[in-house]
Design a protein around this motif. Structure first.
Motif, mmCIF file in Angstrom:
data_model
loop_
_atom_site.group_PDB
_atom_site.id
_atom_site.type_symbol
_atom_site.label_atom_id
_atom_site.label_comp_id
_atom_site.label_asym_id
_atom_site.label_seq_id
_atom_site.Cartn_x
_atom_site.Cartn_y
_atom_site.Cartn_z
ATOM 1 N N ASP A 8 0.822 -1.203 0.000
ATOM 2 C CA ASP A 8 0.000 0.000 0.000
ATOM 3 C C ASP A 8 0.863 1.262 0.000
ATOM 4 N N ASP A 9 2.008 1.216 0.686
ATOM 5 C CA ASP A 9 2.851 2.400 0.811
ATOM 6 C C ASP A 9 4.279 1.954 1.114
ATOM 7 N N VAL A 10 5.231 2.727 0.630
ATOM 8 C CA VAL A 10 6.646 2.459 0.905
ATOM 9 C C VAL A 10 7.273 3.731 1.456
ATOM 10 N N GLU A 11 8.035 3.575 2.540
ATOM 11 C CA GLU A 11 8.742 4.706 3.130
ATOM 12 C C GLU A 11 10.100 4.213 3.608
ATOM 13 N N GLY A 12 11.158 4.742 3.003
ATOM 14 C CA GLY A 12 12.500 4.308 3.361
ATOM 15 C C GLY A 12 12.672 2.840 3.038
ATOM 16 N N SER A 13 13.073 2.069 4.025
ATOM 17 C CA SER A 13 13.277 0.633 3.808
ATOM 18 C C SER A 13 12.106 -0.191 4.345
ATOM 19 N N TYR A 14 10.947 0.428 4.540
ATOM 20 C CA TYR A 14 9.764 -0.265 5.057
ATOM 21 C C TYR A 14 8.614 -0.165 4.065
ATOM 22 N N ALA A 15 7.766 -1.180 4.073
ATOM 23 C CA ALA A 15 6.578 -1.185 3.227
ATOM 24 C C ALA A 15 5.362 -1.530 4.072
ATOM 25 N N LYS A 16 4.262 -0.831 3.802
ATOM 26 C CA LYS A 16 2.987 -1.144 4.443
ATOM 27 C C LYS A 16 2.222 -2.074 3.504
ATOM 28 N N VAL A 17 1.815 -3.228 4.019
ATOM 29 C CA VAL A 17 1.140 -4.241 3.219
ATOM 30 C C VAL A 17 -0.303 -4.403 3.695
ATOM 31 N N ILE A 18 -1.225 -4.427 2.736
ATOM 32 C CA ILE A 18 -2.606 -4.772 3.054
ATOM 33 C C ILE A 18 -2.728 -6.268 2.790
ATOM 34 N N LEU A 19 -2.925 -7.038 3.841
ATOM 35 C CA LEU A 19 -3.049 -8.484 3.710
ATOM 36 C C LEU A 19 -4.394 -8.866 3.122
ATOM 37 N N LYS A 20 -4.460 -10.028 2.482
ATOM 38 C CA LYS A 20 -5.721 -10.467 1.880
ATOM 39 C C LYS A 20 -6.811 -10.689 2.920
ATOM 40 N N SER A 21 -6.433 -10.791 4.188
ATOM 41 C CA SER A 21 -7.418 -10.958 5.259
ATOM 42 C C SER A 21 -7.998 -9.632 5.749
ATOM 43 N N ASP A 22 -7.451 -8.499 5.280
ATOM 44 C CA ASP A 22 -7.926 -7.170 5.675
ATOM 45 C C ASP A 22 -9.300 -6.905 5.053
#
Length: 114
Positions: A8-22
Motif C-alpha cells: 500500500d505504501d513504501v517509506e524508506g526501507s519499510y513497506a505497508k502491506v494490506i493483507l488479503k485478510s484485511d
C-alpha cells in the motif's frame, strides 16, 4: 505462488502491506473458471462474492487470482472453498474461503512488480 497481499505504501526501507485478510482488501479471482470478487473478513476465512449460481463450485474448489484486475498476475493461489451459500433473493453465490497460507507462518516473501 500464493497471494498474501498488496503493498500500500513504501517509506524508506519499510513497506505497508494490506493483507488479503484485511476487510479493505479486494482482488478479482477465479473459482473453477468462474470469476468472482475476493475480500477479506474478520476472522480466518476470506469471502468470494458475485459467483454465478450453479456453476459446480463446492468445498475444496481452488481459488486463484484471475489477472483481470491488472494488479495481480493470474494463477496465484489464494485458498480453497470451505462453504458455498446463496445471496438472499439474488442470482449469485458466495464462497467462504480458507486461505492457503497465514501471514504469521511466513519467514520470506517475494514482491512482484506489475
Amino acid at each position: 505462488g500464493v497471494l498474501l497481499g498488496v503493498i500500500d505504501d513504501v517509506e524508506g526501507s519499510y513497506a505497508k502491506v494490506i493483507l488479503k485478510s484485511d476487510i479493505d482488501f479486494r482482488a478479482l479471482v477465479e473459482v473453477e473458471g468462474v470469476s468472482g470478487v475476493l475480500s477479506g473478513q474478520v476472522g480466518r476465512e476470506l469471502l468470494v462474492e458475485s459467483l454465478p449460481r450453479n456453476r459446480g463450485i463446492g468445498p475444496g474448489s481452488l481459488v486463484v487470482t484471475s489477472g483481470r484486475d491488472g494488479v495481480y498476475p493470474p494463477g496465484l493461489l489464494v485458498g480453497s472453498v470451505h462453504d458455498i451459500s446463496q445471496t438472499q433473493g439474488g442470482v449469485f453465490d458466495r464462497a467462504q474461503v480458507v486461505p492457503e497460507l497465514l501471514a504469521r507462518n511466513l519467514q520470506t516473501v517475494t514482491i512482484l512488480r506489475p
